[in-house]
Scaffold this motif. Sequence first.
Motif, short mmCIF file in Angstrom:
data_model
loop_
_atom_site.label_atom_id
_atom_site.label_comp_id
_atom_site.label_asym_id
_atom_site.label_seq_id
_atom_site.Cartn_x
_atom_site.Cartn_y
_atom_site.Cartn_z
N MET A 107 29.59 40.52 47.88
CA MET A 107 30.54 41.58 48.19
C MET A 107 31.96 41.03 48.29
N ALA A 108 32.11 39.82 48.83
CA ALA A 108 33.44 39.21 48.94
C ALA A 108 34.02 38.93 47.56
N VAL A 109 33.19 38.47 46.63
CA VAL A 109 33.66 38.21 45.27
C VAL A 109 34.11 39.52 44.60
N ILE A 110 33.32 40.57 44.78
CA ILE A 110 33.68 41.87 44.20
C ILE A 110 34.99 42.38 44.82
N PHE A 111 35.13 42.21 46.12
CA PHE A 111 36.36 42.65 46.81
C PHE A 111 37.57 41.91 46.25
N SER A 112 37.46 40.59 46.07
CA SER A 112 38.57 39.82 45.54
C SER A 112 38.90 40.24 44.10
N PHE A 113 37.87 40.52 43.32
CA PHE A 113 38.09 40.95 41.94
C PHE A 113 38.79 42.31 41.88
N VAL A 114 38.36 43.24 42.72
CA VAL A 114 39.00 44.56 42.76
C VAL A 114 40.44 44.44 43.21
N LEU A 115 40.68 43.60 44.22
CA LEU A 115 42.04 43.39 44.71
C LEU A 115 42.92 42.80 43.63
N LEU A 116 42.36 41.89 42.83
CA LEU A 116 43.12 41.30 41.75
C LEU A 116 43.47 42.32 40.68
N LEU A 117 42.53 43.23 40.38
CA LEU A 117 42.80 44.26 39.38
C LEU A 117 43.87 45.23 39.87
N ILE A 118 43.83 45.55 41.15
CA ILE A 118 44.81 46.50 41.69
C ILE A 118 46.20 45.88 41.73
N ALA A 119 46.27 44.63 42.19
CA ALA A 119 47.57 43.98 42.34
C ALA A 119 48.17 43.54 41.02
N LYS A 120 47.32 43.35 39.98
CA LYS A 120 47.78 42.93 38.65
C LYS A 120 48.47 41.57 38.67
#
Length: 424
Positions: A231-244
């Motif tokens: 879940m932490a990896v998914i959270f970091s990936f989603v955050l990276l996509l949002i922040a660009k």
Amino acid sequence: MRIRETSLCRPLAGGIFFDWSWLPFFAMAILLVAVAGMLSTASLAQSPKVAGRPSPTPLPSPPVIEFQAVPATDLVERGEQTLVFLLISNKSEKSVRVSTVVLASTSFIADPLVINSDLPAFRSLQKQLVIKAKDDAAFKASKSVLSLEYSWDLGGTPTPSIQRTDLSMEVRRRFDEEAKGLPGGTAAFLYLLLPILPALLAYQLINRRRLNEGWNMPTLGADQIVPAFFMAVIFSFVLLLIAKKNYEINYSEPRVFVIVLVLSAAAGVLIPGIRWLIDSIRWRLSGFNDEDTRDGKKYLSKALRQCSTFGKLIWTTGKIGEVKWQGIRLKQPNGTLVLGATVQIAGSNKLKEDWATTKKKILSDKGLDAAYLKRLLKKGMVDVAILKKIQVDTASRNEFVVIDEVKGFQDQGAGAESDLLRMS
């Protein structure tokens, strides 16, 4: 016979002879002397002009300025201020006018340092510049450029010049030194799990309360580490996509830390909270409580949700310890077993139409119209009484449903199909 003599010598006056073989050499010498004379004459003719031309004035050389910058510390945190010691040395014979020191950086900010003072020849000047790490500075080492603006005299005209120097500093996370004291990789792992842990713990806390297990302290077991990491990896990936971009959450900032904890805990509460809300609605609609043991109308309305099309349920027999129980098998929304009684219904004085007609509407060839019967029960047009009581050994219970006393009930057989209700 006399032989004629031929010779290059010719007799001159006085008996002197001249050798004509030297004539070419004499001619060459005379020619060289003539050329040399012509060149000397041309040189002498031009020499007055050269001597009379004024020589150009040499350009003055710029002053030699040495500019040094030394930070008070090489490591700073986001939003933290530090000092930079400046040393300005004039290593020339000319005086200069020092005006301003300006910082150019992607990680630090500073107001321009206005000096506006003269620096004599072979003298030095010391100053201090206050710089601050940006709140969104990247956690890494970076180089900044300090520019010294000064002016010097060039033939009576002030001439501006710039001297630059590099400044190397690193922005680090708060508690970075403390994290280095943890075993290898532990700090990075906890940093990755930090936004997920509050959600997991909040989920456990609310879910246990939803299941009536009390307010127990949540725990993080070994079997939960892998799901938490995923879940932490998914959270970091989603955050990276949002922040660009390569965005990092600054947990060292108290306000950011509190926001992350609150949002994570809210996300963890969301799922069990919704389930708790749904369960509460289901318990209100179909869960049996102490009031239903005495109110036949409420008991029947909830029991109708579990019966078949023709109002059939299972009359079961079982034991609780050594005590034998019998009754209609019913379940709570959480799956807990309860025992109910068979009831008899009859039209009340509020019923406006004939009871026989009403009975045909309740139970027809198509089956039991539970929705119509529940409307009659809600309006009080039908009375409910116990027909077949719940049995405890040889005794019977005058209750529509038994809840807490049948915890641990174990069926002794498949049971027999029985009517939930009968009409008078």
